[in-house]
Design a protein around this motif. Sequence first.
Motif, mmCIF file in Angstrom:
data_model
loop_
_atom_site.group_PDB
_atom_site.id
_atom_site.type_symbol
_atom_site.label_atom_id
_atom_site.label_comp_id
_atom_site.label_asym_id
_atom_site.label_seq_id
_atom_site.Cartn_x
_atom_site.Cartn_y
_atom_site.Cartn_z
ATOM 1 N N SER B 344 12.614 -23.931 14.766
ATOM 2 C CA SER B 344 13.930 -25.212 15.028
ATOM 3 C C SER B 344 12.771 -26.328 15.492
ATOM 4 C CB SER B 344 13.847 -24.837 16.846
ATOM 5 O OG SER B 344 13.229 -24.001 17.126
ATOM 6 N N LYS B 345 11.787 -26.966 15.585
ATOM 7 C CA LYS B 345 10.835 -27.718 15.068
ATOM 8 C C LYS B 345 11.097 -28.361 13.926
ATOM 9 C CE LYS B 345 6.236 -29.096 18.105
ATOM 10 N NZ LYS B 345 5.030 -28.052 18.055
ATOM 11 N N ARG B 346 10.769 -27.927 13.014
ATOM 12 C CA ARG B 346 10.870 -28.220 11.906
ATOM 13 C C ARG B 346 12.119 -28.737 11.288
ATOM 14 N NH1 ARG B 346 7.303 -27.065 8.328
ATOM 15 N NH2 ARG B 346 7.886 -27.897 6.068
ATOM 16 N N VAL B 347 13.486 -28.409 11.675
ATOM 17 C CA VAL B 347 14.358 -28.939 12.334
ATOM 18 C C VAL B 347 14.995 -30.059 13.047
ATOM 19 C CG1 VAL B 347 16.558 -28.727 13.510
ATOM 20 C CG2 VAL B 347 16.250 -26.668 11.757
ATOM 21 N N LEU B 348 13.678 -30.081 13.508
ATOM 22 C CA LEU B 348 13.148 -31.403 15.414
ATOM 23 C C LEU B 348 12.937 -32.442 13.993
ATOM 24 C CD1 LEU B 348 13.525 -30.560 18.502
ATOM 25 C CD2 LEU B 348 15.441 -30.936 17.561
ATOM 26 N N ALA B 349 12.590 -32.528 13.121
ATOM 27 C CA ALA B 349 10.939 -33.214 12.752
ATOM 28 C C ALA B 349 11.807 -33.842 11.720
ATOM 29 C CB ALA B 349 10.150 -32.215 12.170
ATOM 30 N N TYR B 350 12.678 -33.116 10.772
ATOM 31 C CA TYR B 350 13.066 -33.459 9.697
ATOM 32 C C TYR B 350 14.803 -34.508 10.150
ATOM 33 C CZ TYR B 350 12.270 -30.538 5.892
ATOM 34 O OH TYR B 350 10.629 -30.579 4.860
ATOM 35 N N SER B 351 15.488 -34.046 11.799
ATOM 36 C CA SER B 351 15.957 -35.225 11.882
ATOM 37 C C SER B 351 15.417 -36.208 12.622
ATOM 38 C CB SER B 351 16.906 -34.099 12.756
ATOM 39 O OG SER B 351 16.551 -34.568 14.364
ATOM 40 N N MET B 407 17.005 -17.615 19.515
ATOM 41 C CA MET B 407 17.815 -19.109 20.128
ATOM 42 C C MET B 407 18.918 -18.114 20.690
ATOM 43 S SD MET B 407 16.593 -22.609 20.035
ATOM 44 C CE MET B 407 14.880 -22.347 19.821
ATOM 45 N N GLN B 408 19.644 -16.976 19.578
ATOM 46 C CA GLN B 408 20.809 -16.772 19.936
ATOM 47 C C GLN B 408 21.665 -16.283 21.287
ATOM 48 O OE1 GLN B 408 22.848 -13.249 17.469
ATOM 49 N NE2 GLN B 408 23.847 -15.299 16.137
ATOM 50 N N GLY B 409 22.793 -16.461 21.481
ATOM 51 C CA GLY B 409 22.445 -16.481 23.035
ATOM 52 C C GLY B 409 21.736 -17.074 24.294
ATOM 53 N N LEU B 465 26.269 -32.897 11.537
ATOM 54 C CA LEU B 465 26.982 -32.701 12.147
ATOM 55 C C LEU B 465 26.705 -30.937 11.852
ATOM 56 C CD1 LEU B 465 29.107 -33.622 13.949
ATOM 57 C CD2 LEU B 465 30.718 -33.059 12.014
ATOM 58 N N PHE B 466 26.807 -30.744 10.785
ATOM 59 C CA PHE B 466 26.100 -29.346 10.246
ATOM 60 C C PHE B 466 25.535 -28.631 11.198
ATOM 61 C CE2 PHE B 466 25.502 -25.676 7.537
ATOM 62 C CZ PHE B 466 26.272 -25.003 7.221
ATOM 63 N N PHE B 467 23.940 -29.082 10.669
ATOM 64 C CA PHE B 467 22.973 -28.276 11.700
ATOM 65 C C PHE B 467 22.742 -28.495 12.807
ATOM 66 C CE2 PHE B 467 20.641 -32.185 10.040
ATOM 67 C CZ PHE B 467 19.786 -32.651 11.519
ATOM 68 N N TRP B 468 23.773 -29.977 13.102
ATOM 69 C CA TRP B 468 23.873 -29.374 14.614
ATOM 70 C C TRP B 468 24.112 -27.838 15.511
ATOM 71 C CZ3 TRP B 468 19.187 -30.923 16.561
ATOM 72 C CH2 TRP B 468 18.588 -32.498 15.988
ATOM 73 N N THR B 469 25.415 -28.579 15.032
ATOM 74 C CA THR B 469 26.988 -27.668 15.385
ATOM 75 C C THR B 469 26.279 -26.415 15.734
ATOM 76 O OG1 THR B 469 28.427 -29.321 14.583
ATOM 77 C CG2 THR B 469 29.457 -27.853 15.350
ATOM 78 N N LYS B 470 25.866 -26.071 13.937
ATOM 79 C CA LYS B 470 24.977 -24.876 14.106
ATOM 80 C C LYS B 470 24.476 -24.201 15.047
ATOM 81 C CE LYS B 470 22.592 -23.857 10.457
ATOM 82 N NZ LYS B 470 21.890 -24.004 9.016
ATOM 83 N N TRP B 471 23.451 -25.311 15.391
ATOM 84 C CA TRP B 471 22.133 -24.541 15.945
ATOM 85 C C TRP B 471 23.078 -24.967 17.549
ATOM 86 C CZ3 TRP B 471 17.174 -28.420 16.894
ATOM 87 C CH2 TRP B 471 16.543 -27.534 17.826
ATOM 88 N N PHE B 472 23.487 -26.127 18.614
ATOM 89 C CA PHE B 472 24.586 -25.889 19.519
ATOM 90 C C PHE B 472 25.249 -24.091 19.514
ATOM 91 C CE2 PHE B 472 26.220 -28.779 22.575
ATOM 92 C CZ PHE B 472 27.197 -28.295 23.403
ATOM 93 N N LYS B 589 23.905 -14.109 11.085
ATOM 94 C CA LYS B 589 22.296 -15.292 10.658
ATOM 95 C C LYS B 589 23.996 -15.649 10.283
ATOM 96 C CE LYS B 589 18.849 -12.583 11.870
ATOM 97 N NZ LYS B 589 19.200 -12.370 12.872
ATOM 98 N N ASN B 590 23.032 -16.777 10.623
ATOM 99 C CA ASN B 590 23.653 -18.210 10.237
ATOM 100 C C ASN B 590 23.309 -18.698 8.374
ATOM 101 O OD1 ASN B 590 25.074 -19.765 12.225
ATOM 102 N ND2 ASN B 590 23.670 -19.461 13.400
ATOM 103 N N TYR B 591 24.911 -19.992 7.588
ATOM 104 C CA TYR B 591 23.964 -20.604 6.943
ATOM 105 C C TYR B 591 23.156 -21.476 6.409
ATOM 106 C CZ TYR B 591 29.047 -18.616 5.089
ATOM 107 O OH TYR B 591 29.958 -17.639 4.248
ATOM 108 N N TYR B 592 22.279 -21.122 5.903
ATOM 109 C CA TYR B 592 20.985 -22.619 5.533
ATOM 110 C C TYR B 592 21.192 -23.393 4.821
ATOM 111 C CZ TYR B 592 19.807 -20.639 9.820
ATOM 112 O OH TYR B 592 19.528 -20.731 11.379
ATOM 113 N N LEU B 593 21.997 -22.202 3.451
ATOM 114 C CA LEU B 593 22.279 -22.832 2.207
ATOM 115 C C LEU B 593 21.468 -23.718 1.619
ATOM 116 C CD1 LEU B 593 25.461 -25.640 3.530
ATOM 117 C CD2 LEU B 593 25.645 -22.894 2.983
#
Lengths: 142, 623, 283
Positions: B344-351, B407-409, B465-472, B589-593
């Motif tokens: 999650s921290k890397r997602v935040l860093a990239y975003s 973080m699922q659920g 939109l893709f990665f935020w929604t996935k996280w949400f 598990k989610n898609y990470y493409l």
Amino acid sequence: MSIKKSPWIIHYDGSSCNGCDIEVLACLTPLYDIERFGIINVGNPKHADILLITGGVNQQNKTVIKNLYDQMAEPKAVVAIGACACTGHFFAECYNMLGGVDTVIPVDVFVPGCAARPEVIIDGVVKALAVLEKKQQEKVTA
Amino acid sequence: MELAIFLIFFPLLPAVLLVFSKNAFFQKWITIIASTVIAAASVLFAIQYMKGSGEYSTFICPLPNQLIMIGDIILALVFLFICRKLPLRRYWIPLLVIVQYGLVLFYDFSGRMPEVTHYLYLDGLTAVMAVVIGIVGTLIAIYTVGYMKHYHHEHPELSNRTHLFLATIFLFFSAMFGIIFSNSITWIYFFWEITTVCSFIMISYSREPIAIQNAFRALWMLLVGGLSFALAIIYLADSGYTLELQRLMMMPVAFVLLPVLLICFAGMNKAALYPFGNWLLGAMVAPTPASALLHSSTMVKAGVYLVIRCAPILKGTTAGAMVALLGGLSFLAASAMAVSQRNSKRVLAYSTIANLGLIVLCAGIGTSFTLWAAVLIIIFHAVAKALMFLCVGTVSHQTNSLDIEDMQGLIASMPYVTIIMLIGLSGMFLAPFGMLISKWAVIQALAIRSPIFPAIVIFGGSLMLFFWTKWFGQLIAIPNARQQNLEQGIGIEWVALWGLAILTIAACVCYPLIGQYWLVPMYGWNPMLYDKIELSIAIMLGLMLLPPIILLIRKKHLVYTTPYLGGANVANPQEFMGSLSSPRPWAFKNYYLTRFFGEEVLMRWTIAGSIVLLILMFLVEKL
Amino acid sequence: MNAWIWGIVGILLTPVVAGLVGGIDRVITAKMQGRMGPPVLQPFYDVMKLFSKQNLVLNRFHHDLVICSLIFTVAAVGLLFAGENLLMCIFALVVGNVFLVLAAYSTNSPYSMLGADRELLQMLAAEPMILLAAVGIYMATGTFDINLIASGTHSAIQYLPGVFFGLIYVLTIKLRKSPFDLSTSHHAHQELVKGLSTEFAGPSLALFEIIHWYETVFVMALIYLFFASRPIVGIVAVLIVYFLEILIDNINARVKWDLMLASAWVITLIFGLGNLMLLFILK
Ligand code: SF4
């Protein structure tokens, strides 16, 4: 009234020889085209109104049938198709068999035959519609 | 004016006090009181300046240049001191220090620096930045107090230097206020390098090898930006134009484009745009409050702040278009790489890199329309991203994991933290807030010119939109079984979490007002009114109020059931009946493409592309 | 005032029109397969039946999120018919979509969540082209204001054949037709059961159908905007495009997600962006 015009089915194949199974699918083909009556095979208990079961019940699939039935929304109906689903037919004596579908869930329509012909299957579904409608009215009055 | 000076110098007081207070009680109260004072002062400051057109002021102080010179010398020594433990093959780091300070000090001593009359410049943009630092920053400081307690609890092997960490934060506040209030470029440079030092101290806090290594990487990358800044100063001093930022922006473009580009380069470097994006990723080893404070909501904003300041010169030039393209490339590439991240921290860093890229894109184009959007993104991004970081920090304490899949659920086990996180996420990407409004502004402003920029924004925005929604979605995937509550032991962190959550909501609800009453005086017009979308915005904002209400209303006619598992359900909804008649857990598990958007696929091209753009940026002007 | 009336008329008429179109779609599909097919009003029967059924849920949020999705999708269509800013309408639609995906996620059921992920992929594949189409319309007509686009004197299509083609390509994704019906399908035989909508039952599923109606009308209206100066031509074009989609649906098998994403983006870049670049250079 409306439920009569769009009965969605889910089809479960239990302990069968696959004869009735094939006949059910034949109903979808251009020759019989059950979509004429708004019938769709949705393959998902949560969307379905009618549970079509071919083949008998054994120790392995009894919970599956029970689960699928439980996951259907009211009003719902069950149609047992073919001799196997009705009574267990010649599998009935096997060591692992329980018998017909009515040994685990309440069945509304029994469709005889080995294999049940598509016309009879369609007839059985149409009979189930009457059951559905009655259940719906009961729900409304209740 | 007095407030500005107060804001620059006041944080030094708690910083000094904190250095000497090892007692947790004192640390806590010094932080709280000082934070409150700073926040209050910054709000007062903002109220004072949000409407006025800019105000210059002179800073009555004997020998200001000499003071800064001494400061520079001290800083150079600090840098060299830091480098004492350097692995030998990184010899270029002290070299960078020596070269840039050597040049600047040489010019200082030779007395060739042009005179500066106005040391400070205060306007609406500084007011925005001041509020961001003063409120978001101090909330993070308060959070730090609680966080560090947990941190050392969890890592007993590390020596507890919380007091130094907190002191660095306050030093950093002082430097940040210095950057945004100063008009003199040498002053900005001085404060600029202080933030670099702060960043180094915070990244290397744990003193583990990986932390040290990443800290040095951040250091040298940021020093490259500093060097570029120094070169800009030398160039200006040598040509004798001016060392005042505002006056520089009023000079004819042809004369000052090069130094302005050098300053922009420094800004983009600090904002971690590619090719320098990697220092920010590495900086994620720091304790989370540092990531939130330096690497998402404030320090990197200093970078984009400078680029926005340079916008008047960049506007309409080819070099400006290159700056915008660099921003666009970072936006696109970082959004794409964020898709492939599980941490999650890397997602935040990239975003973060992506959002900063978007801001630079807006600034590089430099019309009042895009600047308006850029400032709005700064506001949204500062509050929402800081909030996300703090939430992630809290979650990682309570669950010992930064993995998004874990973080699922989460909403079942940590309901309040998750709700706060959802607020942050919504502020970030759901229309009509955050990124969407800026996406709209950029597309609207640029569609008529070249379709390239809208296309960049469109593709990057879709990826986001893709990665935020996935996280949400992961967060609200409500487990069908009861969960144990994991929110025990969160103390003072709540203040920061709720504070920022409320700020995010306020930003979301009020941004049309901010856009109208705060930004319009700065940039002269309101795109929302101009393009008659205020009705749509109002409708969408109104509708956005509905989901929470709908979610709160209790429904009676619902019938609860179990998930569909092909009929193979067992008593535990997270398990199914396997073929051997024994229950087995199912997992999703989610898609990470990664095949399309993995770091290994994209990073090389991104770095190569951005270097080419950088070279072009400096060259096109010569052609 | 006029705008409000148009918006409300749009919102009210959409279910009627889209339901009928859906019914005709099913009849044509049946004919193509040599069957008779259901009555034309079948979609209405289906939705009415679904409303009369029990509302089975896994938790109380998932029904609510479907309602949120409906609200925003309806708002998107309303804003579109009211002639507001085109970009804003698209964003509203996107928000509606996001809520739908969240509803599927919130069930925490494997098929449903996988459907949600795939729906996100579909959005990722389709959204760039739709927004680029909006940019194209802007470049051709000089405005994002749907009122002005619709009352303009020349149609965007003559400048934007490539964009139009790209839009038709991603329309298959938006209409949930083969080969791009990855997240959920109109037909039962899918490896994900019903994907996105697996866990929706009764009224929730009815809302899901209605959301899809609104979406269909939205994208069809986008097609219409390309021909806005000649309403008759526009309507004919919409009908032809829809027929094409049915045809494509019937002659294709489902593809994997990577092919969908890659092909949609390549088409977007070559036909969409290529067209816009040409237009930009030539103008
Ligand atoms: S009834 Fe006859 S055809 Fe049908 S499943 Fe049983 S054995 Fe096969």
